[in-house]
Design a protein around this motif. Sequence first.
Motif, mmCIF file in Angstrom:
data_model
loop_
_atom_site.group_PDB
_atom_site.id
_atom_site.type_symbol
_atom_site.label_atom_id
_atom_site.label_comp_id
_atom_site.label_asym_id
_atom_site.label_seq_id
_atom_site.Cartn_x
_atom_site.Cartn_y
_atom_site.Cartn_z
ATOM 1 N N UNK A 28 7.084 -8.100 -0.562
ATOM 2 C CA UNK A 28 5.696 -8.209 -0.081
ATOM 3 C C UNK A 28 5.300 -9.672 0.131
ATOM 4 N N UNK A 32 -1.138 -19.609 -5.759
ATOM 5 C CA UNK A 32 -2.348 -20.229 -5.209
ATOM 6 C C UNK A 32 -2.008 -21.710 -5.176
ATOM 7 N N UNK A 50 -1.012 -17.753 -10.787
ATOM 8 C CA UNK A 50 -2.108 -18.673 -10.460
ATOM 9 C C UNK A 50 -1.590 -20.044 -10.030
ATOM 10 N N UNK A 100 -0.617 -9.290 8.378
ATOM 11 C CA UNK A 100 -0.038 -9.095 7.040
ATOM 12 C C UNK A 100 -0.366 -7.726 6.457
ATOM 13 N N UNK A 159 4.228 -11.402 3.641
ATOM 14 C CA UNK A 159 2.861 -11.912 3.500
ATOM 15 C C UNK A 159 1.822 -10.827 3.209
ATOM 16 N N UNK A 160 2.257 -9.567 3.031
ATOM 17 C CA UNK A 160 1.264 -8.537 2.703
ATOM 18 C C UNK A 160 0.718 -8.740 1.291
ATOM 19 N N UNK A 161 1.459 -9.469 0.466
ATOM 20 C CA UNK A 161 0.964 -9.736 -0.892
ATOM 21 C C UNK A 161 -0.298 -10.608 -0.860
ATOM 22 N N UNK A 162 -0.422 -11.418 0.200
ATOM 23 C CA UNK A 162 -1.629 -12.257 0.347
ATOM 24 C C UNK A 162 -2.895 -11.414 0.367
ATOM 25 N N UNK A 163 -2.763 -10.172 0.875
ATOM 26 C CA UNK A 163 -3.919 -9.251 0.907
ATOM 27 C C UNK A 163 -4.490 -9.078 -0.496
ATOM 28 N N UNK A 164 -3.572 -8.944 -1.464
ATOM 29 C CA UNK A 164 -4.014 -8.730 -2.848
ATOM 30 C C UNK A 164 -4.631 -10.006 -3.402
ATOM 31 N N UNK A 165 -4.016 -11.145 -3.055
ATOM 32 C CA UNK A 165 -4.550 -12.421 -3.553
ATOM 33 C C UNK A 165 -5.921 -12.722 -2.945
ATOM 34 N N UNK A 166 -6.167 -12.221 -1.731
ATOM 35 C CA UNK A 166 -7.437 -12.499 -1.050
ATOM 36 C C UNK A 166 -8.506 -11.445 -1.342
ATOM 37 N N UNK A 167 -8.122 -10.391 -2.031
ATOM 38 C CA UNK A 167 -9.095 -9.329 -2.338
ATOM 39 C C UNK A 167 -9.952 -9.743 -3.540
ATOM 40 N N UNK A 168 -11.192 -9.248 -3.569
ATOM 41 C CA UNK A 168 -12.064 -9.652 -4.690
ATOM 42 C C UNK A 168 -11.754 -8.897 -5.986
ATOM 43 N N UNK A 169 -10.488 -8.917 -6.380
ATOM 44 C CA UNK A 169 -10.107 -8.298 -7.657
ATOM 45 C C UNK A 169 -9.469 -9.373 -8.523
ATOM 46 N N UNK A 194 -14.817 -14.302 -2.013
ATOM 47 C CA UNK A 194 -13.906 -13.495 -1.183
ATOM 48 C C UNK A 194 -14.498 -12.130 -0.832
#
Lengths: 243, 321
Positions: free
Chosen positions: A75, A242, A238, B86, A79-89, B75
């Motif tokens: 992932x 990031x 982290x 992505x 780069x689909x893992x970036x989705x998780x890093x950019x999500x507000x979780x 975000x």
Amino acid sequence: MKSWIAFWNILKKDIKNYYLKPPNISWGIIFPLSWTLMQLIRSPGRNILELLPGLISMSVLFGTTSMLAVTITFERSGRSFDRLLLAPISLNVMVLAKIAGTILFGIFNAFVPVIFASFFIDLSAIDWGLLLLAVLMIAITSSLTGLLIAVSAKQVFEAQTFSNFFRFPMLFLCGLFIPISSLPLFLRPVSFCLPLTYGTDILRGTIVGANILSPLLSSGMLLIFAVVLFFICRHNINEKWIL
Amino acid sequence: MGMVNVSNLKKTYGNFTAVNDISFEIDKGEIFGFLGPNGAGKTSTLNMIIGLSRPTAEEITVDGIDVKSQTKKAQAIMGIVPDESNLYNEMDGFDNLCFCAALYGMRKEEREPKARQLLEQFRLKDAGKRPFKAYSKGMRRKLTIAAALIHSPQVLFLDEPTTGIDVESSRQIRDMVLELKKKGTTIFLTTHYIEEAERICDRIAFIAEGQIVASGTVPQLMESISHDHAIQFVTDKNFESLPVELEALFKGNEVTIRPDHSLVMASEQRIPLFPVMEFFHNKEVEVYEARELRPSLEDVFVKLTGIESSVLKKDKEKGGH
């Protein structure tokens, strides 16, 4: 509630996209079965019950570490893992969601040799509650080890190489097939620095009654390993992801 | 205070400074374009604002939320479209949108109708059940934008949204950006297409070597070099001596003959038309057309950044155009 929705959907997505794929299911069944048969053929006189703790530990270890390290690295490279890093979780929710699927996969792997063994021997003496606890704790610590590997790897092949670097020594150092008491004296302290030693010891206790530590102490040690690994993973994500 | 505020943003990788002391502000409902060649620092800047890269800055706020200390809160109101799609290759378009919605805590009864609406809006309805890996480049880009809009963000960050995709999809994306602006969405857009920036952005910042060289509205940017005046004359005949004679007669003018045989007079002062026409009349030269030449945004970019437009064009070619 929002975090829970995100957690559940990450878990559901991973199970559907990775763990329920035919190659992984077959790998999860064939791998533990092959190891069981290999051990039985190699030592025909040995009791299946004696082999079971080692086989369960190994099945969980191999299933969890490789799956998480490979899927996350996959992932990351897409780069689909970036989705998780950019999500507000929070990172905590994300890490827990990612390892949850692997833990379930590890538990599934663990029961393959158990089911296989049940056709040949009587397993009624096993304390199933304690066995499940040990399997769960081994799955958690192994998944977090897989995550730790994933944070350091950039490519899938690197993740596989790093996984083996950790896993193969553990096969010999954690009392899976060679009792810790039979290891050279200088290696014994190393054994007690590895979480799998404690998980295998609980399994030995509950299956053949041959544990060297109390299950309470082993469970406590596994819990400490899990918490420490979780925070190291969180910190490394982290720091390394990031940028 | 603007919707997005960035002050003294800096990013270094070892000895290389990718972003060097950048500051800007984007007003609510504005389309702000970041124009520069590849490697100018556009994506590095964007990654710091969206929380994917650790910034060295005095301040980055989005709708008053400090991105450095409250990254996750910030975000939640951002929609992000990276330069490469992505989404998940194994999942279909509809499931990808629903998954992205779930990451923002949207319930099933909210996310499914929204996903359907976006598929319809982006003309991807028929491809909704097709795996993402089977999508064309343009479709992938459109679905990635749809995924960024699933939670109705207040600010949309688009990194090179039309690079490498077909003309029709590019047009649809530009129309969609303008539609979002009408609805009050603030948009930050990085691009290396001058025409795209000129066409849709309210304000543009030129970025080169990690620094903002100039920023403003298109007329403001034009103004920065438009003190040069130029008039092009299309005539029935040209004599090689004409430029010299004109320059001698009209001091301070530079006269050149273009490859299409038209004649261009340029000056820092306004050029009086009547005496020039009288000169042509006396020389028995018929003037068919006389028009003022205005600098293009490309001319402004070249003049202010010192980067030849061919560099941007090369980037375009790399992007697939």
